[in-house]
Design a protein around this motif. Structure first.
Motif, PDB file in Angstrom:
ATOM      1  N   MET A  43       2.976  61.608 -43.644  1.00 17.66           N
ATOM      2  CA  MET A  43       2.752  61.879 -42.242  1.00 17.66           C
ATOM      3  C   MET A  43       3.710  61.023 -41.417  1.00 17.66           C
ATOM      4  N   GLN A  94       9.780  51.916 -28.804  1.00 16.14           N
ATOM      5  CA  GLN A  94      10.042  53.082 -29.654  1.00 16.14           C
ATOM      6  C   GLN A  94      10.286  52.675 -31.102  1.00 16.14           C
ATOM      7  N   GLY A 120       6.693  49.985 -31.955  1.00 10.37           N
ATOM      8  CA  GLY A 120       5.364  50.313 -31.456  1.00 10.37           C
ATOM      9  C   GLY A 120       4.967  49.357 -30.341  1.00 10.37           C
ATOM     10  N   ASP A 150       7.299  57.493 -21.523  1.00 12.41           N
ATOM     11  CA  ASP A 150       6.058  56.731 -21.695  1.00 12.41           C
ATOM     12  C   ASP A 150       6.348  55.262 -21.958  1.00 12.41           C
ATOM     13  N   ALA A 203       5.169  58.936 -38.330  1.00 22.02           N
ATOM     14  CA  ALA A 203       4.578  58.081 -37.302  1.00 22.02           C
ATOM     15  C   ALA A 203       4.887  58.668 -35.926  1.00 22.02           C
ATOM     16  N   TYR A 204       3.955  58.478 -35.021  1.00 24.26           N
ATOM     17  CA  TYR A 204       4.149  58.937 -33.648  1.00 24.26           C
ATOM     18  C   TYR A 204       5.211  58.081 -32.976  1.00 24.26           C
ATOM     19  N   LYS A 205       6.165  58.713 -32.329  1.00 27.15           N
ATOM     20  CA  LYS A 205       7.201  57.985 -31.591  1.00 27.15           C
ATOM     21  C   LYS A 205       6.936  58.146 -30.101  1.00 27.15           C
ATOM     22  N   THR A 206       6.795  57.042 -29.421  1.00 23.17           N
ATOM     23  CA  THR A 206       6.561  57.051 -27.983  1.00 23.17           C
ATOM     24  C   THR A 206       7.792  57.603 -27.282  1.00 23.17           C
ATOM     25  N   SER A 207       7.581  58.489 -26.326  1.00 23.26           N
ATOM     26  CA  SER A 207       8.714  59.035 -25.574  1.00 23.26           C
ATOM     27  C   SER A 207       9.333  57.929 -24.727  1.00 23.26           C
TER      28      SER A 207
END
Length: 72
Positions: free
Chosen positions: A1, A40, A43, A10, A3-7
């Motif tokens: 999965m 980014q 985290g 944001d 990892a979520y990357k912050t825009s």
């Protein structure tokens, strides 16, 4: 999965909030870009730890403690 990357948008909003609330000022362009990259890359939790450990943040917290009488 993955990892979520912050825009970038944001991350900029978050870093700006840190500057305003933590340092009492607007971010400078270079500093803002630096913290966007850190958020980014590492985290927000790790970036916040690094931001709050910066010399400017430490100096601000030390000053606040002296003004409040909590610094001894």
């Amino acid at each position: 999965m993955a990892a979520y990357k912050t825009s970038a948008q944001d991350a900029a909003a978050l870093a700006t909030k840190w500057y305003q609330q933590g340092l009492g000022r607007a971010p400078d362009a270079a500093g803002l870009q630096h913290w966007i990259g850190e958020i980014q890359k590492d985290g927000s939790n790790t970036a916040w730890q690094n931001f709050s450990s910066s010399p400017e943040a430490q100096a601000k917290m030390s000053l606040m403690m002296r003004i409040d009488g909590a610094g001894g």
